[in-house]
Scaffold this motif. Structure first.
Motif, PDB file in Angstrom:
ATOM      1  N   TRP A  29       4.840 -14.874  -4.343  1.00 26.13           N
ATOM      2  CA  TRP A  29       3.676 -15.393  -5.051  1.00 26.13           C
ATOM      3  C   TRP A  29       2.441 -14.516  -4.890  1.00 26.13           C
ATOM      4  O   TRP A  29       1.667 -14.340  -5.813  1.00 26.13           O
ATOM      5  CB  TRP A  29       3.410 -16.824  -4.583  1.00 26.13           C
ATOM      6  N   GLU A  30       2.251 -13.951  -3.715  1.00 19.12           N
ATOM      7  CA  GLU A  30       1.045 -13.164  -3.421  1.00 19.12           C
ATOM      8  C   GLU A  30       1.287 -11.654  -3.479  1.00 19.12           C
ATOM      9  O   GLU A  30       0.380 -10.882  -3.215  1.00 19.12           O
ATOM     10  CB  GLU A  30       0.520 -13.524  -2.028  1.00 19.12           C
ATOM     11  N   THR A  31       2.493 -11.231  -3.821  1.00 19.65           N
ATOM     12  CA  THR A  31       2.842  -9.814  -3.780  1.00 19.65           C
ATOM     13  C   THR A  31       2.499  -9.135  -5.096  1.00 19.65           C
ATOM     14  O   THR A  31       3.057  -9.462  -6.141  1.00 19.65           O
ATOM     15  CB  THR A  31       4.350  -9.634  -3.488  1.00 19.65           C
ATOM     16  N   ALA A  32       1.574  -8.169  -5.021  1.00 19.57           N
ATOM     17  CA  ALA A  32       1.166  -7.434  -6.218  1.00 19.57           C
ATOM     18  C   ALA A  32       2.197  -6.364  -6.561  1.00 19.57           C
ATOM     19  O   ALA A  32       2.883  -5.829  -5.684  1.00 19.57           O
ATOM     20  CB  ALA A  32      -0.199  -6.783  -6.000  1.00 19.57           C
ATOM     21  N   LYS A  33       2.276  -6.045  -7.829  1.00 19.15           N
ATOM     22  CA  LYS A  33       3.180  -5.012  -8.320  1.00 19.15           C
ATOM     23  C   LYS A  33       2.617  -3.646  -7.965  1.00 19.15           C
ATOM     24  O   LYS A  33       1.448  -3.369  -8.219  1.00 19.15           O
ATOM     25  CB  LYS A  33       3.327  -5.129  -9.828  1.00 19.15           C
ATOM     26  N   GLY A  34       3.451  -2.786  -7.403  1.00 19.33           N
ATOM     27  CA  GLY A  34       3.054  -1.411  -7.140  1.00 19.33           C
ATOM     28  C   GLY A  34       1.907  -1.306  -6.152  1.00 19.33           C
ATOM     29  O   GLY A  34       1.520  -2.264  -5.497  1.00 19.33           O
ATOM     30  N   THR A  35       1.354  -0.119  -6.066  1.00 22.93           N
ATOM     31  CA  THR A  35       0.207   0.141  -5.193  1.00 22.93           C
ATOM     32  C   THR A  35      -0.784   1.032  -5.925  1.00 22.93           C
ATOM     33  O   THR A  35      -0.424   1.729  -6.876  1.00 22.93           O
ATOM     34  CB  THR A  35       0.626   0.850  -3.892  1.00 22.93           C
ATOM     35  N   ALA A  36      -2.007   1.029  -5.445  1.00 17.63           N
ATOM     36  CA  ALA A  36      -3.023   1.905  -6.037  1.00 17.63           C
ATOM     37  C   ALA A  36      -2.636   3.372  -5.840  1.00 17.63           C
ATOM     38  O   ALA A  36      -2.896   4.214  -6.694  1.00 17.63           O
ATOM     39  CB  ALA A  36      -4.384   1.621  -5.415  1.00 17.63           C
ATOM     40  N   GLU A  37      -1.979   3.671  -4.716  1.00 21.16           N
ATOM     41  CA  GLU A  37      -1.601   5.059  -4.417  1.00 21.16           C
ATOM     42  C   GLU A  37      -0.592   5.613  -5.419  1.00 21.16           C
ATOM     43  O   GLU A  37      -0.622   6.784  -5.746  1.00 21.16           O
ATOM     44  CB  GLU A  37      -1.025   5.167  -2.995  1.00 21.16           C
ATOM     45  N   ASP A  38       0.316   4.761  -5.892  1.00 21.66           N
ATOM     46  CA  ASP A  38       1.307   5.261  -6.847  1.00 21.66           C
ATOM     47  C   ASP A  38       0.865   5.068  -8.299  1.00 21.66           C
ATOM     48  O   ASP A  38       1.620   5.327  -9.223  1.00 21.66           O
ATOM     49  CB  ASP A  38       2.686   4.640  -6.600  1.00 21.66           C
ATOM     50  N   GLY A  39      -0.374   4.615  -8.489  1.00 23.08           N
ATOM     51  CA  GLY A  39      -0.916   4.446  -9.834  1.00 23.08           C
ATOM     52  C   GLY A  39      -0.340   3.253 -10.575  1.00 23.08           C
ATOM     53  O   GLY A  39      -0.504   3.127 -11.778  1.00 23.08           O
ATOM     54  N   GLU A  40       0.345   2.378  -9.859  1.00 24.46           N
ATOM     55  CA  GLU A  40       1.007   1.234 -10.480  1.00 24.46           C
ATOM     56  C   GLU A  40       0.455  -0.101 -10.009  1.00 24.46           C
ATOM     57  O   GLU A  40       1.124  -1.112 -10.118  1.00 24.46           O
ATOM     58  CB  GLU A  40       2.516   1.288 -10.198  1.00 24.46           C
TER      59      GLU A  40
END
Length: 146
Positions: A29-40
């Protein structure tokens, strides 16, 4: 052009897809897709639900304004959903409020618009299509979190 009944069926399908995606996302529920580091970097299922569910009132309000109806009462006391179950309950409440108004839309009203700019300039049929797209797009976003 689709009929009002066909568009309402599409709306129901979009909401069903969103409901199923939310229910299936309870464990992340709280898990965002990708990361800022990978541009996703993207939204978590929670953030997506907190965006898409309240927007139903906005779409229905635009449809009602174009048709000359009073808009739906907003049943949400909060637009924050701590759990997937909270989001499903909110979706159910919003769906009931919106459908209580949208059920009155007739085929001859699909070309009407409230006038003005932005969503207000869109005819009823286009608002319904945009709402269906919005629901299904965000359902897919929740369903494919990574």
């Amino acid at each position: 052009m689709p009929t009002a009944n066909e568009l309402r069926a599409g709306l129901a399908g979009g909401r069903a897809a969103l409901r199923a995606a939310i229910q299936a996302s309870a464990d992340n529920w709280e898990t965002a897709k990708g990361t800022a580091e990978d541009g996703e970097a993207g939204w978590s299922p929670r953030q997506t639900a907190e965006h898409v569910i309240p927007s139903e009132i906005m779409f229905a309000g635009g449809i009602c304004a174009a048709c000359g109806y009073d808009g739906p009462e907003n049943p949400l006391s909060s637009t924050e959903f701590a759990t997937a179950a909270d989001a499903v309950a909110a979706l159910d409440a919003v769906e009931a409020a919106c459908d209580g108004k949208i059920k009155h839309v007739q085929d001859e009203e699909l070309g009407k618009s409230a006038g003005g700019e932005g969503l207000a300039a869109m005819p009823v049929a286009a608002l319904l299509v945009a709402d269906i797209w919005h629901l299904t797009d965000h359902a897919a976003q929740i369903s494919n979190p990574f």
